[in-house]
Write a protein that holds these residues in place. Structure first.
Motif, mmCIF file in Angstrom:
data_model
loop_
_atom_site.group_PDB
_atom_site.id
_atom_site.type_symbol
_atom_site.label_atom_id
_atom_site.label_comp_id
_atom_site.label_asym_id
_atom_site.label_seq_id
_atom_site.Cartn_x
_atom_site.Cartn_y
_atom_site.Cartn_z
ATOM 1 N N ASP A 1 2.087 20.402 -2.004
ATOM 2 C CA ASP A 1 2.137 21.774 -2.510
ATOM 3 C C ASP A 1 1.841 22.815 -1.438
ATOM 4 N N GLY A 2 2.039 22.460 -0.178
ATOM 5 C CA GLY A 2 1.845 23.419 0.906
ATOM 6 C C GLY A 2 0.506 23.311 1.604
ATOM 7 N N ASP A 3 -0.435 22.609 0.999
ATOM 8 C CA ASP A 3 -1.754 22.447 1.618
ATOM 9 C C ASP A 3 -1.752 21.138 2.397
ATOM 10 N N SER A 4 -1.188 21.162 3.605
ATOM 11 C CA SER A 4 -1.014 19.936 4.386
ATOM 12 C C SER A 4 -2.321 19.376 4.925
ATOM 13 N N SER A 5 -3.416 20.132 4.806
ATOM 14 C CA SER A 5 -4.694 19.635 5.310
ATOM 15 C C SER A 5 -5.472 18.894 4.234
ATOM 16 N N SER A 6 -4.914 18.778 3.048
ATOM 17 C CA SER A 6 -5.668 18.233 1.933
ATOM 18 C C SER A 6 -4.984 17.014 1.334
ATOM 19 N N THR A 7 -5.773 16.068 0.885
ATOM 20 C CA THR A 7 -5.287 14.964 0.077
ATOM 21 C C THR A 7 -6.022 15.025 -1.241
ATOM 22 N N GLU A 8 -5.644 14.152 -2.166
ATOM 23 C CA GLU A 8 -6.247 14.194 -3.488
ATOM 24 C C GLU A 8 -7.758 14.036 -3.443
ATOM 25 N N ASP A 9 -8.261 13.254 -2.509
ATOM 26 C CA ASP A 9 -9.707 13.041 -2.457
ATOM 27 C C ASP A 9 -10.416 14.047 -1.549
ATOM 28 N N GLY A 10 -9.707 15.107 -1.156
ATOM 29 C CA GLY A 10 -10.346 16.180 -0.422
ATOM 30 C C GLY A 10 -10.406 16.008 1.082
ATOM 31 N N GLY A 11 -9.952 14.883 1.602
ATOM 32 C CA GLY A 11 -9.988 14.675 3.042
ATOM 33 C C GLY A 11 -8.717 15.172 3.699
ATOM 34 N N GLY A 12 -8.686 15.166 4.996
ATOM 35 C CA GLY A 12 -7.517 15.625 5.720
ATOM 36 C C GLY A 12 -6.570 14.505 6.093
ATOM 37 N N HIS B 1 0.835 -1.200 0.000
ATOM 38 C CA HIS B 1 0.000 0.000 0.000
ATOM 39 C C HIS B 1 0.870 1.250 0.000
ATOM 40 N N PHE B 2 0.260 2.351 -0.416
ATOM 41 C CA PHE B 2 0.933 3.639 -0.329
ATOM 42 C C PHE B 2 -0.079 4.682 0.121
ATOM 43 N N THR B 3 0.440 5.744 0.712
ATOM 44 C CA THR B 3 -0.408 6.876 1.065
ATOM 45 C C THR B 3 -0.195 7.955 0.011
ATOM 46 N N LEU B 4 -1.200 8.801 -0.150
ATOM 47 C CA LEU B 4 -1.150 9.864 -1.133
ATOM 48 C C LEU B 4 -1.511 11.171 -0.452
ATOM 49 N N VAL B 5 -0.544 12.061 -0.360
ATOM 50 C CA VAL B 5 -0.777 13.370 0.249
ATOM 51 C C VAL B 5 -0.244 14.450 -0.685
ATOM 52 N N ARG B 6 -0.837 15.620 -0.595
ATOM 53 C CA ARG B 6 -0.389 16.756 -1.411
ATOM 54 C C ARG B 6 0.883 17.334 -0.800
ATOM 55 N N ALA C 1 -4.471 10.971 4.857
ATOM 56 C CA ALA C 1 -4.022 10.185 3.714
ATOM 57 C C ALA C 1 -4.668 8.811 3.771
ATOM 58 N N ARG C 2 -5.234 8.396 2.665
ATOM 59 C CA ARG C 2 -5.915 7.112 2.574
ATOM 60 C C ARG C 2 -4.960 6.076 1.975
ATOM 61 N N LEU C 3 -4.999 4.858 2.485
ATOM 62 C CA LEU C 3 -4.176 3.789 1.926
ATOM 63 C C LEU C 3 -4.724 3.370 0.568
ATOM 64 N N ARG C 4 -3.812 3.181 -0.362
ATOM 65 C CA ARG C 4 -4.156 2.718 -1.700
ATOM 66 C C ARG C 4 -3.272 1.523 -2.025
ATOM 67 N N SER C 5 -3.773 0.623 -2.840
ATOM 68 C CA SER C 5 -3.028 -0.591 -3.184
ATOM 69 C C SER C 5 -1.974 -0.318 -4.241
ATOM 70 N N GLU C 6 -0.850 -1.037 -4.118
ATOM 71 C CA GLU C 6 0.190 -1.012 -5.138
ATOM 72 C C GLU C 6 0.721 -2.426 -5.300
ATOM 73 N N HIS D 1 2.475 15.421 -5.271
ATOM 74 C CA HIS D 1 2.028 14.402 -4.323
ATOM 75 C C HIS D 1 3.187 13.564 -3.816
ATOM 76 N N GLY D 2 2.972 12.904 -2.701
ATOM 77 C CA GLY D 2 3.967 12.007 -2.135
ATOM 78 C C GLY D 2 3.329 11.212 -1.017
ATOM 79 N N GLY D 3 4.155 10.470 -0.293
ATOM 80 C CA GLY D 3 3.629 9.695 0.809
ATOM 81 C C GLY D 3 4.578 8.601 1.240
ATOM 82 N N SER D 4 4.018 7.624 1.901
ATOM 83 C CA SER D 4 4.755 6.460 2.382
ATOM 84 C C SER D 4 4.305 5.239 1.601
ATOM 85 N N MET D 5 5.135 4.221 1.616
ATOM 86 C CA MET D 5 4.785 2.962 0.964
ATOM 87 C C MET D 5 5.331 1.815 1.802
#
Length: 149
Positions: free
Chosen positions: A41-52, A34-39, A54-59, A137-141
């Motif tokens: 670009d300075g908006d640390s309260s936002s993720t791609e899906d608009g939540g605050g 899995h990986f997390t997806l976070v913005r 980071a949601r786990l996604r499959s890889e 975007h970036g995150g953990s994996m």
């Protein structure tokens, strides 16, 4: 010079054995995780899906083989799957060692059809973990290494 757990210096034969074991362990392996997806670009309260949060996604990375090209440059022959992406290509990486742990590093690596990525990923036992970034975007994996079926 690397030191072994006993404090004795590693020999070139020790390093060669370590590299050969890594090459063999990665042949026909699947990184399933899995990986997390976070913005980024300075908006640390936002993720791609608009939540605050980071949601786990499959890889999934299907590793056909890894090949040492030079002192610390290796090529991972891999099928890369995440989201709507599914591509197979050779990926050149810098591979260094933290004692007995291989660590992959790429910095602004352009991958055809995927964009440019920076990542640091370590492998230990049957697990992998790291960080990644690409564009805004970036995150953990993280995940497990399994034998391909």
């Amino acid at each position: 010079m690397l030191l072994s757990c006993t404090g004795a210096p590693d020999t070139p034969a020790d390093q060669l054995a370590r590299e050969q074991a890594f090459e063999e362990s990665m042949r026909g392996t699947v990184l399933d995780g899995h990986f997390t997806l976070v913005r980024l670009d300075g908006d640390s309260s936002s993720t791609e899906d608009g939540g605050g949060t980071a949601r786990l996604r499959s890889e999934r990375y299907e590793i056909e083989k890894v090949v040492k090209r030079s002192a610390n440059i290796w090529t991972f022959h891999a099928r890369i799957q995440f989201g709507d992406t599914d591509v197979t290509l050779p990926v050149p990486v810098k591979l260094t060692w933290a004692d007995d742990t291989p660590v992959v590093s790429v910095t602004d690596l352009g991958l055809p059809g995927l964009g440019s990525y920076t990542a640091r990923v370590l492998f230990y036992g049957d697990s992998y973990a790291g960080t990644w970034s690409g564009g805004t975007h970036g995150g953990s994996m993280f995940g497990r290494l399994e034998r391909a079926e």
